[in-house]
Design an enzyme around this catalytic site. Structure first.
Site, PDB file in Angstrom:
ATOM      1  N   LYS A 199       2.018  56.472  64.712  1.00  0.00           N
ATOM      2  CA  LYS A 199       0.914  57.036  65.489  1.00  0.00           C
ATOM      3  C   LYS A 199       1.042  58.550  65.616  1.00  0.00           C
ATOM      4  CE  LYS A 199       1.732  54.622  69.184  1.00  0.00           C
ATOM      5  NZ  LYS A 199       2.943  53.924  68.676  1.00  0.00           N
ATOM      6  N   ARG A 235      16.725  56.140  62.750  1.00  0.00           N
ATOM      7  CA  ARG A 235      16.526  57.527  63.177  1.00  0.00           C
ATOM      8  C   ARG A 235      17.819  58.133  63.722  1.00  0.00           C
ATOM      9  NH1 ARG A 235      11.228  56.717  67.022  1.00  0.00           N
ATOM     10  NH2 ARG A 235       9.618  56.528  65.395  1.00  0.00           N
ATOM     11  N   ARG A 245      -1.392  51.458  77.121  1.00  0.00           N
ATOM     12  CA  ARG A 245      -0.613  50.354  76.562  1.00  0.00           C
ATOM     13  C   ARG A 245      -0.955  49.013  77.200  1.00  0.00           C
ATOM     14  NH1 ARG A 245       5.548  52.705  75.736  1.00  0.00           N
ATOM     15  NH2 ARG A 245       4.988  54.470  74.402  1.00  0.00           N
ATOM     16  N   ARG A 271      19.395  58.043  69.571  1.00  0.00           N
ATOM     17  CA  ARG A 271      18.906  57.951  70.935  1.00  0.00           C
ATOM     18  C   ARG A 271      19.016  56.521  71.433  1.00  0.00           C
ATOM     19  NH1 ARG A 271      13.054  60.556  70.450  1.00  0.00           N
ATOM     20  NH2 ARG A 271      12.668  58.355  70.833  1.00  0.00           N
ATOM     21  N   ARG A 310      11.560  46.576  73.004  1.00  0.00           N
ATOM     22  CA  ARG A 310      10.299  47.331  73.065  1.00  0.00           C
ATOM     23  C   ARG A 310       9.184  46.592  72.332  1.00  0.00           C
ATOM     24  NH1 ARG A 310      11.890  53.049  70.727  1.00  0.00           N
ATOM     25  NH2 ARG A 310       9.750  53.630  71.283  1.00  0.00           N
TER      26      ARG A 310
END
Length: 215
Positions: free
Chosen positions: A13, A127, A88, A160, A171
């Site tokens: 996104k 990541r 959301r 992270r 999530r």
């Protein structure tokens, strides 16, 4: 253009919103960036939000809505915006609609980027972020020359907490439970378009523009 981009974390996104900014002449407004800035600055809202973000849970509406409302009132967002990561939930969508109604405007379109869970987990858990300059690398798609050091500044790379695989899975579970009703909500309003989120950024952008009728 007043656009909402929906999709699970890691769907792209943010990349698409940044690509669309110039074409649509509308700023990207990323709830995640606003929240992380609040966390980084150690504000009261940021400290509260961090407890939810670290375990992959949704940040409560009251902590998000204030930031979003302030951002929508900035001059560059008055004629259009690209909302990335908000709303959301149906409750947030209704609160957003109320905020926009108070400003005598409404949404033009909602586009959902669809990506399988397995691909999302691979994208996010790979990541690595630089502690020094904040640059982002990926161990598969954009590996650093040294696995532990940033290409840009030689700073230490780390994962992270909200990029860890277990957190990503949590999530995604939260996203599926909370966001499917949101897709149904916008579908009933006739605002929703869906695009496949697998492919190059340019290919996905073209699909979004087709869904917007601006290609």
């Amino acid at each position: 253009m007043r656009l909402v981009l929906l999709g699970p974390p890691g769907a792209g996104k943010g990349t698409q919103a940044r690509m669309l900014e110039t074409r649509l002449k509308a700023p990207q407004i990323a709830s995640g960036d606003l929240l992380r800035a609040a966390v980084r600055n150690g504000t009261e809202l940021g400290l509260k939000a961090k407890r939810f973000m670290d375990r992959g849970a949704l940040v409560p509406d009251e902590l998000v809505l204030g930031l979003i409302g302030e951002r929508l009132d900035q001059p560059d967002a008055r004629d259009g915006f690209i909302l990335d990561g908000f709303p959301r939930t149906v409750a947030q969508a209704e609160a957003l609609a109320a905020m926009l109604k108070d400003r005598n405007v409404g949404l033009d379109r909602v586009v959902a980027i669809i990506v399988p869970d397995g691909e999302i987990i691979k994208r996010i858990s790979g990541r690595r972020t630089c502690r020094k300059c904040g640059a982002m690398h990926h161990i598969i798609y954009d590996p650093p020359r040294n696995m532990d050091l940033c290409n840009a500044c030689n700073g230490e790379l780390y994962q992270r907490e909200d990029d860890a695989e277990d957190t990503v899975k949590a999530r995604l579970d939260v996203y599926a439970e909370s966001t499917q009703p949101l897709l149904d909500h916008y579908g009933k309003l006739g605002l929703l378009g869906k695009v496949e989120g697998i492919g190059s950024p340019a290919e996905i952008e073209r699909r979004i523009l087709d869904a917007l009728g601006t290609s």
